[in-house]
Design a protein around this motif. Structure first.
Motif, PDB file in Angstrom:
ATOM      1  N   THR A   1     -50.855  31.315 -31.266  1.00 58.72           N
ATOM      2  CA  THR A   1     -51.135  31.597 -32.659  1.00 58.72           C
ATOM      3  C   THR A   1     -51.837  30.077 -33.385  1.00 58.72           C
TER       4      THR A   1
ATOM      5  N   VAL B   1     -46.194  38.832 -35.824  1.00 60.57           N
ATOM      6  CA  VAL B   1     -46.930  37.523 -35.399  1.00 60.57           C
ATOM      7  C   VAL B   1     -46.224  36.164 -36.218  1.00 60.57           C
ATOM      8  N   THR B   2     -45.850  36.445 -37.799  1.00 61.76           N
ATOM      9  CA  THR B   2     -45.451  35.494 -38.293  1.00 61.76           C
ATOM     10  C   THR B   2     -44.194  34.966 -38.183  1.00 61.76           C
TER      11      THR B   2
ATOM     12  N   ALA C   1     -48.347  31.492 -38.947  1.00 59.93           N
ATOM     13  CA  ALA C   1     -48.961  31.607 -37.885  1.00 59.93           C
ATOM     14  C   ALA C   1     -49.890  33.012 -37.713  1.00 59.93           C
TER      15      ALA C   1
ATOM     16  N   VAL D   1     -53.265  35.208 -35.564  1.00 63.50           N
ATOM     17  CA  VAL D   1     -54.059  35.247 -34.328  1.00 63.50           C
ATOM     18  C   VAL D   1     -55.460  35.387 -34.803  1.00 63.50           C
TER      19      VAL D   1
ATOM     20  N   SER E   1     -48.608  42.013 -38.350  1.00 69.62           N
ATOM     21  CA  SER E   1     -48.095  40.660 -39.079  1.00 69.62           C
ATOM     22  C   SER E   1     -46.907  40.136 -39.199  1.00 69.62           C
TER      23      SER E   1
ATOM     24  N   HIS F   1     -43.609  33.719 -35.534  1.00 68.00           N
ATOM     25  CA  HIS F   1     -43.827  32.464 -34.882  1.00 68.00           C
ATOM     26  C   HIS F   1     -44.155  31.211 -35.751  1.00 68.00           C
TER      27      HIS F   1
ATOM     28  N   PRO G   1     -46.854  28.125 -36.126  1.00 66.99           N
ATOM     29  CA  PRO G   1     -48.214  28.071 -35.495  1.00 66.99           C
ATOM     30  C   PRO G   1     -48.248  27.258 -34.178  1.00 66.99           C
TER      31      PRO G   1
END
Length: 364
Positions: free
Chosen positions: A219, A180-181, A230, A232, A177, A183, A185
């Motif tokens: 995302t 991913v975050t 963001a 997934v 996480s 990024h 959205p």
């Protein structure tokens, strides 16, 4: 009709009406009562609770009992009479329904959640016990679940091993996480994975994984009401490969609270001698891979159930100590534990007769 007789008749009829109303009117409360307690060193329904093969095991005596709580179903509401009886009874506990079941949760959803937590507690108990014994356990980060109608659906699958995100290796589920975050959205993120089928085949055939795949996902924006970020649409978890087979056979039990007692049972069977010295020890508590013991619900019901079956010592998560000590069953010693090492130290004191040195939960 004499006035006295009429008054008594009216009072009786009123009581009957009130009783009928009390039986008919549902409340927003549920009930907890002591559930079964099972010796992790023994058998349940004719089968050993712990099945270990591929490694030497040793006889173990005494009791290391896991404890449970019975609760009314999510769809059931206590009527007023039952609720009042539960408030007065010592071995029952009446609690607001929403403290046990989130709003809108069905009985099927509750059962599924409990089953998943029970399965995870078994895995963590195995890992904690084996690592305590310096037996290597291989671990990796996996996709636990994929949320419907999210970018990951159809791209990632439950059981896929996540090796890296955007080329950065992941070592813990939380790493996923965080990466991913980073990024915004709508931006693309690249997952390097070993497909679940390839991982399973490699384990089954005892070989190394032959390759990985790079999967690109666009995302989306989180919709949980917090700060936009963001996502997934997956939950990451941990999976393990054990050097030998450790199976826990116990049906009709759910939730994570038996983790500590499972870990102790496994440890006892893999080591010479007896952890308890023949004593009747019960307990509760979640456990993680590192052996940390966490709090649970229904502690007072579990101590009552354990003592009723003959337990003299109860291993109690330290964060549950204050609540448990409010009403300690006669003849039961509450022993405070924060991790697996604390529990093993306490069991050593018990079997060596040093009970005065036990870290107890003080009475309130």
């Amino acid at each position: 009709m004499p006035r006295r007789t009429a008054t008594m008749l009216a009072s009786t009829l009123m009581l009957i009406v009130l009783l009928c109303v009390g039986l008919a009117v549902p409340t927003e409360y549920s009930e907890m009562t002591p559930g079964p307690t099972v010796n992790t060193l023994g058998k349940h329904d004719g089968e050993p609770v712990l099945h270990i093969s591929g490694h030497r095991t040793y006889p173990a005596d005494g009791h290391l009992n896991m404890t449970t709580v019975r609760v009314t179903s999510p769809d059931y509401r206590l009527n007023l009479v039952s609720a009042m009886y539960g408030w007065l009874a010592h071995d029952n506990k009446v609690v607001p329904h929403d403290t046990l079941f989130p709003e809108g949760q069905t009985e099927e959803e509750s059962s599924q959640e409990n089953a998943e937590e029970f399965s995870q507690s078994q895995e963590s108990a195995k890992v904690a016990a084996l690592r305590e014994l310096d037996i290597p356990v291989e671990s990796w980060v996996v996709v636990s679940t994929v949320v419907k109608d999210t970018p990951a659906e159809g791209v990632l699958h439950a059981g896929d091993v996540i090796r890296a995100v955007d080329g950065t290796p992941v070592k813990e589920p939380g790493d996923v996480s965080k990466l991913v975050t980073r990024h915004e959205p709508g931006e693309k993120v690249v997952f390097t994975v070993v497909p679940a089928k390839e991982q399973a085949a490699a384990e089954r055939e005892g070989r190394e994984v032959t390759g990985t795949e790079d999967l690109t996902i666009t995302t989306a924006k989180s919709g949980d009401g917090g700060k936009p970020r963001a996502i997934v649409g997956i939950a990451a978890g941990t999976d393990h490969t054990f050097p030998f087979s450790v199976d826990i056979k116990l049906a009709d039990v759910g939730g994570p609270s038996a983790g500590l007692m499972f870990a102790l049972g496994i440890y006892d069977k893999l080591t010479p001698g007896s952890l308890t010295g023949g004593a009747f020890v019960a307990g509760t508590g979640t456990i993680d891979d590192a052996g940390e013991v966490g709090p649970i619900g229904g502690i007072s019901m579990k101590t009552v159930g354990a003592r009723a079956k003959g337990a003299k010592y109860f291993l109690t998560p330290e964060k549950n100590c204050a609540t448990a000590a409010e009403d300690i069953p006669d003849g039961l010693t509450l022993v405070r534990v924060g991790d697996l090492d604390d529990a093993l130290d306490a069991l050593e004191d018990i079997r060596e007769g040093r009970t005065g040195e036990l870290p107890r939960c003080p009475k309130g």
